[in-house]
Design a protein around this motif. Structure first.
Motif, PDB file in Angstrom:
ATOM      1  N   GLN A  59      -6.907  -0.644  -8.243  1.00 35.02           N
ATOM      2  CA  GLN A  59      -5.397  -0.416  -7.112  1.00 35.02           C
ATOM      3  C   GLN A  59      -6.215   0.906  -6.415  1.00 35.02           C
ATOM      4  O   GLN A  59      -5.518   0.947  -4.664  1.00 35.02           O
ATOM      5  N   TYR A  79      -3.801   4.082  -2.011  1.00 40.16           N
ATOM      6  CA  TYR A  79      -3.500   3.141  -3.565  1.00 40.16           C
ATOM      7  C   TYR A  79      -2.832   1.365  -3.151  1.00 40.16           C
ATOM      8  O   TYR A  79      -1.782   1.490  -2.503  1.00 40.16           O
ATOM      9  N   LYS A  80      -3.022   0.072  -3.832  1.00 44.28           N
ATOM     10  CA  LYS A  80      -2.482  -0.372  -4.174  1.00 44.28           C
ATOM     11  C   LYS A  80      -0.730  -0.957  -5.689  1.00 44.28           C
ATOM     12  O   LYS A  80      -1.462   0.346  -6.553  1.00 44.28           O
ATOM     13  N   ILE A 112       0.771  -1.153  -0.080  1.00 41.15           N
ATOM     14  CA  ILE A 112       0.094   0.063  -0.437  1.00 41.15           C
ATOM     15  C   ILE A 112       0.860   1.357  -0.142  1.00 41.15           C
ATOM     16  O   ILE A 112       1.692   1.420   0.992  1.00 41.15           O
TER      17      ILE A 112
END
Length: 63
Positions: A30, A58-59, A2
């Protein structure tokens, strides 16, 4: 993993443009969250200063 991306501008249009540019490279799945904030202060001679800020959580994509 993350990650976060922070944005901070004096004009809301600048914030919008930069966030949209960043989001072009991020897939919808994401994005975890987006936080937005506006603050204002008064400087000398009653001049108002604005601060438009945002954080995108966001990922990070795997290579």
């Amino acid at each position: 993993m993350i990650q976060v991306k922070l944005f901070d501008y004096e004009h809301e249009k600048d914030l919008e443009d930069e966030m949209n540019s960043f989001l072009e490279d991020i897939r919808d799945n994401q994005i975890i969250d987006i936080k937005y904030n506006v603050s204002a202060s008064v400087e000398e001679e009653d001049e108002q200063i604005y601060c438009f800020s945002a954080m995108i959580v966001y990922k990070k994509s795997k290579p």
